[in-house]
Scaffold this motif. Sequence first.
Motif, PDB file in Angstrom:
ATOM      1  N   GLY A  36      39.596  19.262  53.105  1.00 56.62           N
ATOM      2  CA  GLY A  36      40.370  20.215  52.449  1.00 56.62           C
ATOM      3  C   GLY A  36      39.525  21.571  52.418  1.00 56.62           C
ATOM      4  O   GLY A  36      40.031  22.566  51.599  1.00 56.62           O
ATOM      5  N   LEU A  37      38.264  21.714  52.706  1.00 58.15           N
ATOM      6  CA  LEU A  37      37.391  22.667  52.644  1.00 58.15           C
ATOM      7  C   LEU A  37      37.323  23.538  53.653  1.00 58.15           C
ATOM      8  O   LEU A  37      37.302  23.108  55.111  1.00 58.15           O
ATOM      9  CB  LEU A  37      36.090  22.465  52.283  1.00 58.15           C
ATOM     10  CG  LEU A  37      35.789  21.482  50.879  1.00 58.15           C
ATOM     11  CD1 LEU A  37      34.456  21.188  50.728  1.00 58.15           C
ATOM     12  CD2 LEU A  37      36.309  22.328  49.822  1.00 58.15           C
ATOM     13  N   SER A  38      37.379  24.877  53.632  1.00 57.92           N
ATOM     14  CA  SER A  38      37.206  25.955  54.661  1.00 57.92           C
ATOM     15  C   SER A  38      35.908  25.900  55.350  1.00 57.92           C
ATOM     16  O   SER A  38      34.869  25.347  54.747  1.00 57.92           O
ATOM     17  CB  SER A  38      37.394  27.090  54.237  1.00 57.92           C
ATOM     18  OG  SER A  38      36.358  27.743  53.247  1.00 57.92           O
ATOM     19  N   ASP A  39      35.578  26.497  56.454  1.00 55.25           N
ATOM     20  CA  ASP A  39      34.297  26.739  57.069  1.00 55.25           C
ATOM     21  C   ASP A  39      33.382  27.251  56.102  1.00 55.25           C
ATOM     22  O   ASP A  39      32.178  26.628  55.924  1.00 55.25           O
ATOM     23  CB  ASP A  39      34.314  27.126  58.544  1.00 55.25           C
ATOM     24  CG  ASP A  39      34.991  26.614  59.526  1.00 55.25           C
ATOM     25  OD1 ASP A  39      35.266  25.319  59.251  1.00 55.25           O
ATOM     26  OD2 ASP A  39      35.137  27.269  60.779  1.00 55.25           O
ATOM     27  N   GLU A  40      33.765  28.362  55.738  1.00 60.70           N
ATOM     28  CA  GLU A  40      32.778  28.963  54.624  1.00 60.70           C
ATOM     29  C   GLU A  40      32.406  28.017  53.415  1.00 60.70           C
ATOM     30  O   GLU A  40      31.322  27.910  53.094  1.00 60.70           O
ATOM     31  CB  GLU A  40      33.489  30.406  54.108  1.00 60.70           C
ATOM     32  CG  GLU A  40      32.906  31.112  53.127  1.00 60.70           C
ATOM     33  CD  GLU A  40      33.380  32.303  52.642  1.00 60.70           C
ATOM     34  OE1 GLU A  40      32.992  32.804  51.658  1.00 60.70           O
ATOM     35  OE2 GLU A  40      34.350  32.851  53.396  1.00 60.70           O
ATOM     36  N   GLY A  56      25.849  21.157  56.925  1.00 61.80           N
ATOM     37  CA  GLY A  56      24.599  20.655  57.548  1.00 61.80           C
ATOM     38  C   GLY A  56      24.309  19.270  57.322  1.00 61.80           C
ATOM     39  O   GLY A  56      23.899  18.662  58.138  1.00 61.80           O
ATOM     40  N   LEU A  57      25.006  18.519  56.162  1.00 64.31           N
ATOM     41  CA  LEU A  57      24.921  17.016  56.200  1.00 64.31           C
ATOM     42  C   LEU A  57      25.628  16.295  57.358  1.00 64.31           C
ATOM     43  O   LEU A  57      25.272  15.456  57.903  1.00 64.31           O
ATOM     44  CB  LEU A  57      25.536  16.509  54.796  1.00 64.31           C
ATOM     45  CG  LEU A  57      24.521  16.841  53.719  1.00 64.31           C
ATOM     46  CD1 LEU A  57      25.377  16.348  52.454  1.00 64.31           C
ATOM     47  CD2 LEU A  57      23.206  16.083  53.864  1.00 64.31           C
ATOM     48  N   VAL A  58      26.799  16.996  57.739  1.00 59.66           N
ATOM     49  CA  VAL A  58      27.689  16.388  58.768  1.00 59.66           C
ATOM     50  C   VAL A  58      26.649  16.461  60.153  1.00 59.66           C
ATOM     51  O   VAL A  58      26.644  15.526  60.733  1.00 59.66           O
ATOM     52  CB  VAL A  58      28.858  17.115  58.892  1.00 59.66           C
ATOM     53  CG1 VAL A  58      29.840  16.381  60.135  1.00 59.66           C
ATOM     54  CG2 VAL A  58      29.659  16.724  57.638  1.00 59.66           C
ATOM     55  N   ASP A  95      24.595  27.666  59.241  1.00 58.48           N
ATOM     56  CA  ASP A  95      25.101  29.158  59.103  1.00 58.48           C
ATOM     57  C   ASP A  95      25.974  29.475  60.274  1.00 58.48           C
ATOM     58  O   ASP A  95      26.893  30.345  59.803  1.00 58.48           O
ATOM     59  CB  ASP A  95      23.855  30.234  59.024  1.00 58.48           C
ATOM     60  CG  ASP A  95      23.427  30.035  57.793  1.00 58.48           C
ATOM     61  OD1 ASP A  95      23.734  29.361  56.575  1.00 58.48           O
ATOM     62  OD2 ASP A  95      22.217  30.505  57.609  1.00 58.48           O
ATOM     63  N   ALA A  96      25.927  29.125  61.130  1.00 57.61           N
ATOM     64  CA  ALA A  96      26.695  29.734  62.610  1.00 57.61           C
ATOM     65  C   ALA A  96      27.413  28.534  62.913  1.00 57.61           C
ATOM     66  O   ALA A  96      28.324  28.606  63.980  1.00 57.61           O
ATOM     67  CB  ALA A  96      25.805  30.040  63.743  1.00 57.61           C
ATOM     68  N   SER A  97      27.807  27.379  62.202  1.00 62.37           N
ATOM     69  CA  SER A  97      28.464  26.167  62.561  1.00 62.37           C
ATOM     70  C   SER A  97      29.724  26.492  61.993  1.00 62.37           C
ATOM     71  O   SER A  97      30.204  27.091  61.118  1.00 62.37           O
ATOM     72  CB  SER A  97      27.875  24.995  62.092  1.00 62.37           C
ATOM     73  OG  SER A  97      28.638  23.980  62.698  1.00 62.37           O
ATOM     74  N   THR A  98      30.870  25.615  62.883  1.00 63.83           N
ATOM     75  CA  THR A  98      32.083  25.420  62.229  1.00 63.83           C
ATOM     76  C   THR A  98      32.416  24.017  61.915  1.00 63.83           C
ATOM     77  O   THR A  98      31.867  23.002  62.475  1.00 63.83           O
ATOM     78  CB  THR A  98      33.183  26.132  63.077  1.00 63.83           C
ATOM     79  OG1 THR A  98      32.858  25.336  64.462  1.00 63.83           O
ATOM     80  CG2 THR A  98      32.931  27.514  63.347  1.00 63.83           C
ATOM     81  N   ARG A  99      33.530  23.685  61.216  1.00 62.57           N
ATOM     82  CA  ARG A  99      33.850  22.274  60.915  1.00 62.57           C
ATOM     83  C   ARG A  99      34.018  21.619  62.515  1.00 62.57           C
ATOM     84  O   ARG A  99      33.758  20.645  62.579  1.00 62.57           O
ATOM     85  CB  ARG A  99      35.274  22.055  60.160  1.00 62.57           C
ATOM     86  CG  ARG A  99      35.997  20.768  59.971  1.00 62.57           C
ATOM     87  CD  ARG A  99      37.419  20.979  59.594  1.00 62.57           C
ATOM     88  NE  ARG A  99      37.193  21.163  58.069  1.00 62.57           N
ATOM     89  CZ  ARG A  99      37.216  20.371  57.268  1.00 62.57           C
ATOM     90  NH1 ARG A  99      37.093  18.924  57.574  1.00 62.57           N
ATOM     91  NH2 ARG A  99      37.166  20.731  55.865  1.00 62.57           N
TER      92      ARG A  99
END
Length: 169
Positions: A36-40, A56-58, A95-99
């Motif tokens: 349920g969380l956004s990329d941000e 980062g944990l993922v 920082d530059a990653s996405t879900r």
Amino acid sequence: MTSDSRVGPPLFGSERETLRAFLDYHRATLAMKCEGLSDEELRQRSMPPSTLSLLGLVRHMAEVERAWFRRVFQDNDAPMVWSDTVDFQAAYDADASTRREAFTAWEAEVENSRRVEREAASLDQAGHQPRWGEDVSLRMVMLHVLLEYARHNGHADFLREGVDGTVGA
């Protein structure tokens, strides 16, 4: 987090069934903490100067799965996902990653790890840990990765609370 669809480990089961179930339970816990969380929001750091975030944990756990299943049992020279130098810390900088990017890599490594475990004749199957220059058993690898998830899921509780004030599961 709106739902808890995790399946708990068996109260009575073989060693292998129990390890497999606990590992899958902890994998599901990490996914649930990100639900349920956004990329941000997933990139939100715990506190400066730390780069620790749920995303980062993922990413880190994708590297852990890769290092302990793919590199040990399939290809000792397989490159890491986000590092050319086997630097597990590199994955934390999301920082530059996405879900999509992080979860696609993580889910692929989890599926590969499950396949490696299913195809192994026993928990005594040996693989070579290139970082140590030693052989290790599948049992040791499963336990090590399980403990990595347990430790990092504690961090995920803290990070999720920082995003939306929820309490750990």
